[in-house]
Design a protein around this motif. Sequence first.
Motif, short mmCIF file in Angstrom:
data_model
loop_
_atom_site.label_atom_id
_atom_site.label_comp_id
_atom_site.label_asym_id
_atom_site.label_seq_id
_atom_site.Cartn_x
_atom_site.Cartn_y
_atom_site.Cartn_z
N ILE A 209 11.74 10.55 -9.41
CA ILE A 209 11.43 10.98 -8.04
C ILE A 209 9.95 11.24 -7.78
O ILE A 209 9.57 11.54 -6.66
N MET A 210 9.11 11.11 -8.81
CA MET A 210 7.68 11.40 -8.61
C MET A 210 7.02 10.34 -7.72
O MET A 210 7.49 9.20 -7.63
N ARG A 211 5.98 10.73 -7.06
CA ARG A 211 5.19 9.79 -6.25
C ARG A 211 4.15 9.13 -7.16
O ARG A 211 3.56 9.78 -8.03
N THR A 212 3.93 7.86 -6.93
CA THR A 212 3.02 7.10 -7.79
C THR A 212 2.13 6.18 -6.97
O THR A 212 2.33 6.02 -5.76
N GLY A 213 1.17 5.55 -7.66
CA GLY A 213 0.35 4.50 -7.06
C GLY A 213 -0.37 4.92 -5.79
O GLY A 213 -0.99 6.00 -5.73
N ALA A 214 -0.26 4.09 -4.76
CA ALA A 214 -0.98 4.33 -3.51
C ALA A 214 -0.49 5.56 -2.77
O ALA A 214 -1.17 6.05 -1.86
N ALA A 215 0.68 6.08 -3.15
CA ALA A 215 1.21 7.28 -2.48
C ALA A 215 0.52 8.55 -2.97
O ALA A 215 0.69 9.61 -2.36
N LEU A 216 -0.26 8.43 -4.06
CA LEU A 216 -0.92 9.62 -4.61
C LEU A 216 -2.26 9.87 -3.93
O LEU A 216 -3.08 8.96 -3.80
N PRO A 217 -2.53 11.12 -3.53
CA PRO A 217 -3.85 11.47 -3.02
C PRO A 217 -4.79 11.72 -4.21
O PRO A 217 -4.57 12.64 -5.00
N VAL A 218 -5.82 10.91 -4.36
CA VAL A 218 -6.71 11.00 -5.52
C VAL A 218 -8.16 10.91 -5.05
O VAL A 218 -8.51 10.03 -4.24
N VAL A 219 -9.00 11.82 -5.57
CA VAL A 219 -10.44 11.79 -5.29
C VAL A 219 -11.20 12.12 -6.57
O VAL A 219 -10.60 12.54 -7.57
N ARG A 220 -12.53 11.97 -6.51
CA ARG A 220 -13.41 12.39 -7.60
C ARG A 220 -13.99 13.75 -7.28
O ARG A 220 -13.99 14.20 -6.13
N ALA A 221 -14.54 14.42 -8.28
CA ALA A 221 -15.10 15.75 -8.07
C ALA A 221 -16.29 15.73 -7.12
O ALA A 221 -16.59 16.71 -6.43
N ASP A 222 -17.00 14.59 -7.04
CA ASP A 222 -18.18 14.51 -6.18
C ASP A 222 -17.85 13.98 -4.78
O ASP A 222 -18.75 13.67 -4.00
N THR A 223 -16.56 13.88 -4.46
CA THR A 223 -16.15 13.40 -3.14
C THR A 223 -16.47 14.46 -2.09
O THR A 223 -16.13 15.64 -2.28
N PRO A 224 -17.10 14.11 -0.97
CA PRO A 224 -17.35 15.07 0.10
C PRO A 224 -16.04 15.67 0.62
O PRO A 224 -15.00 15.01 0.65
N ILE A 225 -16.12 16.92 1.02
CA ILE A 225 -14.93 17.63 1.50
C ILE A 225 -14.26 16.86 2.64
O ILE A 225 -13.02 16.75 2.68
N ALA A 226 -15.04 16.32 3.55
CA ALA A 226 -14.46 15.61 4.69
C ALA A 226 -13.60 14.43 4.23
O ALA A 226 -12.52 14.19 4.77
N ASP A 227 -14.08 13.70 3.23
CA ASP A 227 -13.31 12.56 2.71
C ASP A 227 -12.05 13.02 1.98
O ASP A 227 -11.00 12.37 2.05
N ALA A 228 -12.16 14.15 1.26
CA ALA A 228 -11.00 14.70 0.56
C ALA A 228 -9.93 15.12 1.56
O ALA A 228 -8.72 14.89 1.34
N LEU A 229 -10.35 15.72 2.69
CA LEU A 229 -9.39 16.12 3.71
C LEU A 229 -8.69 14.91 4.32
O LEU A 229 -7.50 14.95 4.63
#
Length: 329
Positions: A209-229
Motif C-alpha cells: 500500500i505504500m506510495r512510490t515513484g512519481a507519487a512521492l514528494p521528494v526534494v533536496r536539502a538546498d531546495t527553496p521553501i517555495a519549491d518544497a511547498l
Amino acid sequence: MENPPNPDPREALASAHRTFATEIEALRALDARLDDSFGRAVEMILGCRGRVVVTGIGKSGHIAKKIAATLASTGTPAFFMHGAEAIHGDLGMLTAQDIVLGISYSGAANELLTVLSVAKRMGTRLIAITGHPNSDLARNADLHLDAHVAHEACPLNLAPTASTTAALVLGDAIAVACLESRGFSREDFARSHPGGALGRKLLTRVRDIMRTGAALPVVRADTPIADALAEMSAKGMGMTIVVDDARRPVGIFTDGDLRRLIARHGDIRPLTVAAGMTHGPKSVAPGALAIEAAALMDSGRLSQMLVVDDGGLLLGALHMHDLLAAKVI
C-alpha cells in the motif's frame, strides 16, 4: 383476508426463554454424554489424507454446510456435499482418502444410506452424527457420535431445533479440537480469510500500500521553501521527503515544520528546506505488516512514515490515509 395474529410480547418472551432452556439442556446432556468416540473422530480427521466431505439433507444439510465451512476455514480441508445431489452424480467427488461426515438425526435418510454404501465400496471411512445409535447409519458407520436430544424446542416436538443445535455444536467442537491439535494460528486463519478484516490486518504488507515513484514528494536539502511547498501540494501527503545524492532520506519537511519555521523567521521566502526540516525521520521496512506500521505511527503521533530498504535507500512512503483506505485500521 384473515387478520394476522397479534401476539402478547410477554408470551413471546416466555416462548424465547423456553426455547433457550430446552436447547441449553440438550447441550448439557450432550456434554455429559460425550465419550472417547469424539476423540477418535478427531484423530480420524487429523489423519485424513484427503478431504472431509460433510453431507446431509433437509435441516441437517444446512447444518452440514455450516460445519464444512467452519472446518475449511480453520485448517481442515473440507467441503459440503448435498445428500440428494450426491446420489445424482456428486458422489464422483469422493475418493478413498476422504472421510465422510454424515449428519442425519433419524439415521435413516435414504440418501445418506446410499452415500454410506458407495463409501464402503470405495474404502472411504464415514463418521455419522445421528440421534439414534441403533439406526442403520449409526450402526454401519466407522464411527458414531450420538447427538440425541430429549425434546425439540418446537412445542410440537417436530421441527428440528434442539437437535440441529446439538449437531452444529458437535461440528464446532470437532473443528476447534482439530484447530488446536494443528496449532492453527491467527496468521493461518487470516490466510483463509484474506477478504476479511483480520486477513487485511495480518496479510497486508507495507509494500502493498505504500506510495512510490512519481507519487512521492521528494526534494533536496538546498531546495527553496517555495519549491518544497509546491512539491508538497502536488503530492498531497502533507510533507516532502528530503534526500541526499544517493537518495537516502536525511529529513522530512511537514506542515508542522512549516508552521514552526514561520513562527521563528516570519518571512521564509529566502530560506531552504534545510532550515526547517526534521532530521532522522522514522521509517519502516517494506516487508513489515501494515498494521505494525500503523502502530508505530500511532505511538509517534505521525501522519506519515517513510519506507526504506536495508541499505537505507528510499523506497516509498505511507500516509495514515493509505492505511485507512486499505481498511487496515
